[in-house]
Design an enzyme around this catalytic site. Structure first.
Site, PDB file in Angstrom:
ATOM      1  N   LYS A  38       0.817  -1.223   0.000  1.00 36.05           N
ATOM      2  CA  LYS A  38       0.000   0.000   0.000  1.00 36.05           C
ATOM      3  C   LYS A  38       0.846   1.266   0.000  1.00 36.05           C
ATOM      4  CE  LYS A  38      -2.369  -1.078   3.696  1.00 36.05           C
ATOM      5  NZ  LYS A  38      -1.773  -2.434   3.903  1.00 36.05           N
TER       6      LYS A  38
ATOM      7  N   ARG B 148      -9.021   2.030   9.234  1.00 33.38           N
ATOM      8  CA  ARG B 148      -8.629   0.637   9.465  1.00 33.38           C
ATOM      9  C   ARG B 148      -9.788  -0.216   9.968  1.00 33.38           C
ATOM     10  NH1 ARG B 148      -3.055  -0.323   9.583  1.00 33.38           N
ATOM     11  NH2 ARG B 148      -1.773   1.568   9.537  1.00 33.38           N
TER      12      ARG B 148
ATOM     13  N   ARG C 199      12.329 -10.125   4.449  1.00 30.65           N
ATOM     14  CA  ARG C 199      13.000  -8.826   4.607  1.00 30.65           C
ATOM     15  C   ARG C 199      14.125  -8.906   5.644  1.00 30.65           C
ATOM     16  NH1 ARG C 199       8.272  -4.258   4.667  1.00 30.65           N
ATOM     17  NH2 ARG C 199       8.020  -5.001   6.798  1.00 30.65           N
TER      18      ARG C 199
ATOM     19  N   ARG D 240      13.764  -8.248  11.613  1.00 31.13           N
ATOM     20  CA  ARG D 240      12.991  -7.580  12.659  1.00 31.13           C
ATOM     21  C   ARG D 240      11.900  -8.507  13.180  1.00 31.13           C
ATOM     22  NH1 ARG D 240      10.556  -2.659   9.753  1.00 31.13           N
ATOM     23  NH2 ARG D 240       9.287  -2.725  11.624  1.00 31.13           N
TER      24      ARG D 240
ATOM     25  N   ARG E 259      -0.557 -10.472  12.529  1.00 26.74           N
ATOM     26  CA  ARG E 259      -0.978  -9.241  11.849  1.00 26.74           C
ATOM     27  C   ARG E 259      -2.075  -9.536  10.828  1.00 26.74           C
ATOM     28  NH1 ARG E 259       4.281  -6.559   9.515  1.00 26.74           N
ATOM     29  NH2 ARG E 259       2.825  -4.935   8.879  1.00 26.74           N
TER      30      ARG E 259
END
Length: 214
Positions: free
Chosen positions: A10, A85, A124, A157, A168
């Site tokens: 996004k 949200r 990542r 992370r 999430r």
């Protein structure tokens, strides 16, 4: 407005689409940081909740969005990224926009399945030295675990670990995914395939806007 799960791209797409439309990209993260940095009354309120590890109440968020939409650069249009949200936030936004004499023209849903989200985010790696983000599959450094830019150590992370991503996604399905039905019922929703190269996704989004007439 853009809606989609974490890892759908996004933020990246918002930058390109806003530039194409020549309108500001408005995200609550940017709004929070600006208000806190400037020490506005709303920023002070928000910081108290953030410092306590609590969510900023919808009322404070909506008032920040109201102030941002009242700025001159948003007069000819805007793109919302990351807000609303939840359905209550969407209802509050509808009321706010009606009060301002405007409304949302189109909601773009970036469609990507959970397996792809986990693949994108869990790969990542972040440099401890300069903060650059690499990806073990899509943007790998020349030496595994070492940043090409500064030679710093790369690490994963906590936010990018598979178990955190899965949580999430559960939160997204519970709180944010209902926006698809909410805006679909208003006839404002268009879904686009968010897989593949970034440029391809941007082109699909712009094609959807053209089809709408934007």
């Amino acid at each position: 407005m853009l809606v989609g799960p974490p890892g759908a791209g996004k933020g990246t797409q918002a930058e390109f689409i806003a530039a194409h439309l020549a309108v500001p990209k408005i995200s609550t993260g940017d709004i929070f940081r600006a208000n806190v940095a400037q020490g506005t009354p709303l920023g002070i309120q928000a910081k108290q909740f953030m410092d306590a590890g609590q969510l900023v109440p919808d009322e404070v968020t909506i008032n920040m969005v109201r102030d941002r939409l009242a700025e001159p650069d948003a007069g000819d249009g805007f793109l919302l990224d990351g807000f609303p949200r939840t359905t209550p936030q969407a209802q509050a936004l509808d009321k706010l926009l009606a009060d301002l004499g405007t409304g949302l023209d189109l909601v773009l849903e970036l469609v990507v399945d959970d397996d792809e989200v986990i693949r994108r985010l869990s790969g990542r790696r972040t440099c401890r030295g300069c903060g650059k983000i690499w990806h073990v599959e899509f943007d790998a450094p020349n030496r595994e675990g070492v940043c090409d830019r500064c030679g710093g150590e790369l690490f994963q992370r906590d936010d990018d670990k598979a178990e955190t991503i899965a949580e999430r996604l559960r939160v997204y399905a519970r709180d944010t995914a209902p926006l698809v039905d909410y805006y679909g019922a208003q006839g404002k929703l268009v879904g686009i395939d968010a897989t593949g190269p970034v440029e391809d996704v941007t082109n699909r989004a712009i094609d959807a806007l053209r089809s709408y007439g934007g």
